[in-house]
Design an enzyme around this catalytic site. Structure first.
Site, mmCIF file in Angstrom:
data_model
loop_
_atom_site.group_PDB
_atom_site.id
_atom_site.type_symbol
_atom_site.label_atom_id
_atom_site.label_comp_id
_atom_site.label_asym_id
_atom_site.label_seq_id
_atom_site.Cartn_x
_atom_site.Cartn_y
_atom_site.Cartn_z
ATOM 1 C CG ASN A 85 -0.671 -0.629 7.101
ATOM 2 O OD1 ASN A 85 0.294 -1.300 7.132
ATOM 3 N ND2 ASN A 85 -1.777 -0.589 7.971
ATOM 4 C CE LYS B 61 4.927 -1.531 6.108
ATOM 5 N NZ LYS B 61 3.278 -1.682 6.540
ATOM 6 C CB ALA C 191 41.215 45.444 -7.717
ATOM 7 N N GLY D 113 3.111 -15.581 6.489
ATOM 8 C CA GLY D 113 2.479 -15.019 7.754
ATOM 9 C C GLY D 113 3.303 -14.820 8.824
ATOM 10 N NE ARG E 176 -2.446 -1.980 3.083
ATOM 11 C CZ ARG E 176 -2.635 -2.121 4.592
ATOM 12 N NH1 ARG E 176 -3.713 -1.538 4.879
ATOM 13 N NH2 ARG E 176 -2.113 -2.984 5.215
ATOM 14 C CG ASP F 6 4.280 -1.942 10.091
ATOM 15 O OD1 ASP F 6 4.061 -2.185 11.389
ATOM 16 O OD2 ASP F 6 3.323 -2.321 9.485
HETATM 17 C C1 UD1 Z 1 -1.105 -7.631 12.223
HETATM 18 C C2 UD1 Z 1 -1.819 -8.310 13.251
HETATM 19 C C3 UD1 Z 1 -2.974 -7.657 13.849
HETATM 20 C C4 UD1 Z 1 -2.402 -6.391 14.280
HETATM 21 C C5 UD1 Z 1 -1.498 -5.257 13.315
HETATM 22 C C6 UD1 Z 1 -1.081 -4.263 14.048
HETATM 23 C C7 UD1 Z 1 -1.524 -10.729 12.683
HETATM 24 C C8 UD1 Z 1 -1.922 -11.929 12.159
HETATM 25 N N1 UD1 Z 1 -2.374 -9.614 12.634
HETATM 26 O O1 UD1 Z 1 -1.798 -7.407 11.173
HETATM 27 O O2 UD1 Z 1 -3.429 -8.360 14.835
HETATM 28 O O3 UD1 Z 1 -3.458 -5.476 15.053
HETATM 29 O O4 UD1 Z 1 -0.569 -6.267 12.795
HETATM 30 O O5 UD1 Z 1 -0.359 -3.532 13.360
HETATM 31 O O6 UD1 Z 1 -0.335 -10.711 13.032
HETATM 32 N N2 UD1 Z 1 5.535 -9.850 8.151
HETATM 33 C C9 UD1 Z 1 6.678 -10.634 7.882
HETATM 34 N N3 UD1 Z 1 6.386 -11.670 7.138
HETATM 35 C C10 UD1 Z 1 5.053 -12.299 6.691
HETATM 36 C C11 UD1 Z 1 3.871 -11.441 7.087
HETATM 37 C C12 UD1 Z 1 4.337 -10.268 7.495
HETATM 38 O O7 UD1 Z 1 7.696 -10.489 8.234
HETATM 39 O O8 UD1 Z 1 4.956 -13.397 6.267
HETATM 40 C C13 UD1 Z 1 5.885 -8.635 8.942
HETATM 41 C C14 UD1 Z 1 5.365 -7.405 8.001
HETATM 42 O O9 UD1 Z 1 6.489 -7.217 7.372
HETATM 43 C C15 UD1 Z 1 4.952 -6.312 9.093
HETATM 44 C C16 UD1 Z 1 4.491 -7.345 10.042
HETATM 45 O O10 UD1 Z 1 4.992 -8.606 9.986
HETATM 46 O O11 UD1 Z 1 6.087 -6.056 9.543
HETATM 47 C C17 UD1 Z 1 2.961 -7.428 10.280
HETATM 48 O O12 UD1 Z 1 2.356 -7.961 9.034
HETATM 49 P P1 UD1 Z 1 1.270 -7.392 8.435
HETATM 50 O O13 UD1 Z 1 0.637 -8.204 7.360
HETATM 51 O O14 UD1 Z 1 1.200 -5.758 8.161
HETATM 52 O O15 UD1 Z 1 0.026 -7.557 9.471
HETATM 53 P P2 UD1 Z 1 -1.316 -6.870 9.792
HETATM 54 O O16 UD1 Z 1 -2.428 -7.441 8.528
HETATM 55 O O17 UD1 Z 1 -1.174 -5.314 9.590
HETATM 56 CA CA CA Z 2 0.596 -3.852 9.435
#
Ligand code: UD1
Ligand code: CA
Length: 460
Positions: free
Chosen positions: A227, A22, A422, A77, A15, A102
């Site tokens: 984000n 990011k 000068a 995840g 995003r 982030d």
């Molecule tokens: C996540 C939380 C949510 C919380 C929110 C706060 C989960 C399932 N959900 O959601 O409860 O309220 O953050 O911001 O955790 N990342 C990895 N590898 C991956 C996936 C993500 O390193 O495979 C890292 C991303 O770079 C990021 C962080 O994990 O820094 C969070 O991932 P993101 O996908 O942003 O989670 P949210 O959907 O925001």
């Molecule tokens: Ca996030």
């Protein structure tokens, strides 16, 4: 007790709509992930581990020695991300702090509170929560009757009732390491998104009858996650307010804090006054009692005490004390101005040392030069330091008078107390106490030797 931080930074940050990962977008002059690292360092005892994936090499290069990195490929995840670190940390730490990278406003003290809570928690982990009117798509926290956490429900699966919950999952956890590695293997793939969610660890603990503690963050600002570019600007503004507030509490006057742009690592001494529209970047250090701005940009520079820098630009430069500079002066890399130097408008200095008391009042270019104490550089003086191929040095002694519009064709040396007429074009070295004029400049007169300290022209 060994406490190790894990930063999750493998996500793409789609995003942001950016070619830059990011977590590398700068905030107050440092990449987003640097801020997260600072907070994690304050709360842990071991070198942190960052999980990288998207643009892994670029993120790893930026981190340098500050963290170990583990690559997560593909990104399945948040739980899957932490799983990648098991081989590095298993048996090597007692507690693990997991933090998303982030959230650059999250404070070290807050993470420390989380760690302290977990130390006295008989259960396997604790997490940060925040209560906010705007849920921002965060996971909702459901509590048990005894106040421990029952579940984290992600927004897209929440029931209308759960959506009303305003206590949110921040994205920072402190786990007992032995429990964590075992639990990760038991988290199953989320059927909707095909990802392994770290938040599902709550369910595992609850099933085992073990308490998950929540630590509430009082200052909502700390939990702003980035984000989009809109969040980025919001965080930048908040960070700037925070930095400026710190300087004001330390005795720095900011005439208009809203227009003082000070990077996070800049240091400023007391009784320095920062006027509006001033930018202090990078590793800049400013001493005491200075007046900086308005309309000034300073990067990676050092300023002593009691200097005045008005509407000027400095980069990689250094001022000793009592320097008076500007308006419209420019110091480039390697410019070094001694005590009481005066540099007026439209001057440019690069890779040069101007010793104590040098005066350079009006439009001049000084490059690759060393200028002795109390020398006067007349208006329009140029060090012709570049022959189209190489740079050459200019050396000027003490108490020299360089006449207006002098061209110093380098390499060239001017002896102490000499003078140029000068518009002289100096192509050969000039001995001490000599007056040269013309093009090319020739010596026309040996000057009577007198020092400014004795008072020029006072002797018969
Ligand atoms: C996540 C939380 C949510 C919380 C929110 C706060 C989960 C399932 N959900 O959601 O409860 O309220 O953050 O911001 O955790 N990342 C990895 N590898 C991956 C996936 C993500 O390193 O495979 C890292 C991303 O770079 C990021 C962080 O994990 O820094 C969070 O991932 P993101 O996908 O942003 O989670 P949210 O959907 O925001
Ligand atoms: Ca996030």
């Amino acid at each position: 007790m060994k406490v190790t931080g894990i930063l999750l930074a493998a996500g793409q940050g789609t995003r942001m709509k950016s070619n830059l990962p990011k977590v590398l977008h700068p905030i107050a002059g440092r990449p987003m992930i640097w801020h997260a690292l600072q907070a994690i360092r304050a709360a842990t005892t071991e070198r942190p581990v960052a999980v990288v994936g998207h643009s892994a090499q670029q993120v790893t290069d930026t981190l340098g020695d500050s963290a170990r990195t583990v690559v997560q490929e593909p990104q399945l995840g948040t739980a899957h991300a932490v799983m990648q670190v098991e081989s590095v940390l298993n048996g090597k730490t007692d507690l693990v702090v997991v933090c998303y990278s982030d959230m650059p406003l999250l404070r070290g003290e807050t993470l420390l509170k989380l760690v302290e809570t977990q130390k006295s928690n008989p259960g396997p982990f604790s997490l940060l929560t925040v209560t906010a009117d705007d849920p921002r798509g965060f996971g909702r926290i459901l509590r048990q009757k005894d106040g421990t956490v029952k579940a984290i429900v992600e927004e897209y699966v929440a029931t209308p009732g759960e959506l009303q919950v305003r206590e949110l999952n921040v994205g920072a956890y402190c786990f007992r390491a032995d429990w964590l590695w075992n639990a990760l293997g038991r988290i199953s793939k989320n059927p909707r998104k095909g990802e392994y969610y770290l938040t599902d660890a709550v369910e595992l603990a609850v099933k085992e009858g073990l308490p998950v503690q929540a630590v509430e963050v009082d200052d909502i600002e700390e939990t702003i996650g980035i984000n989009t570019r809109a969040h980025l600007a919001e965080v930048e503004a908040t960070m700037r307010r925070r930095i400026n507030h710190r300087h004001m509490l330390n005795g720095v006057t900011l005439i208009d804090p809203a227009s003082a742009y000070i990077d996070v690592e800049v240091r400023i001494g007391r009784d320095t006054v920062i006027l509006p529209n001033t930018y202090l970047h990078g590793s800049t250090e400013v001493g005491e009692g200075n007046q900086i701005g308005p309309n000034t940009i300073i990067r990676d520079s050092r300023i002593g005490d009691r200097c005045k820098v008005l509407a000027s630009v400095m980069e990689g430069a250094r001022l000793e004390d009592d320097v008076d500079m500007g308006p419209f002066a420019r110091l480039r890399k390697g410019a070094h101005l001694g005590n009481h130097v005066h540099m007026g408008n439209f001057g440019e200095v690069k890779d040069s040392h101007l010793a104590e008391g040098v005066k350079m009042g009006h439009f001049s270019y000084i490059g690759n030069a060393r200028i002795g104490a109390n020398t006067n550089i007349g208006a329009g003086t140029i060090t012709c330091n570049y022959d189209g191929d190489q740079k050459h040095d200019t050396e000027i002694g003490e108490e020299v008078f360089i006449g207006s519009d002098t061209m110093l064709v380098a390499p060239v040396r001017i002896g102490s107390r000499s003078r140029t007429g000068a518009a002289a074009v100096v192509t050969k070295n000039v001995p001490q106490d000599t007056l040269v004029v013309g093009m090319p400049a020739r010596a026309i007169k040996k000057l009577e030797r007198k020092s400014k300290k004795e008072g020029r022209g006072e002797r018969p």
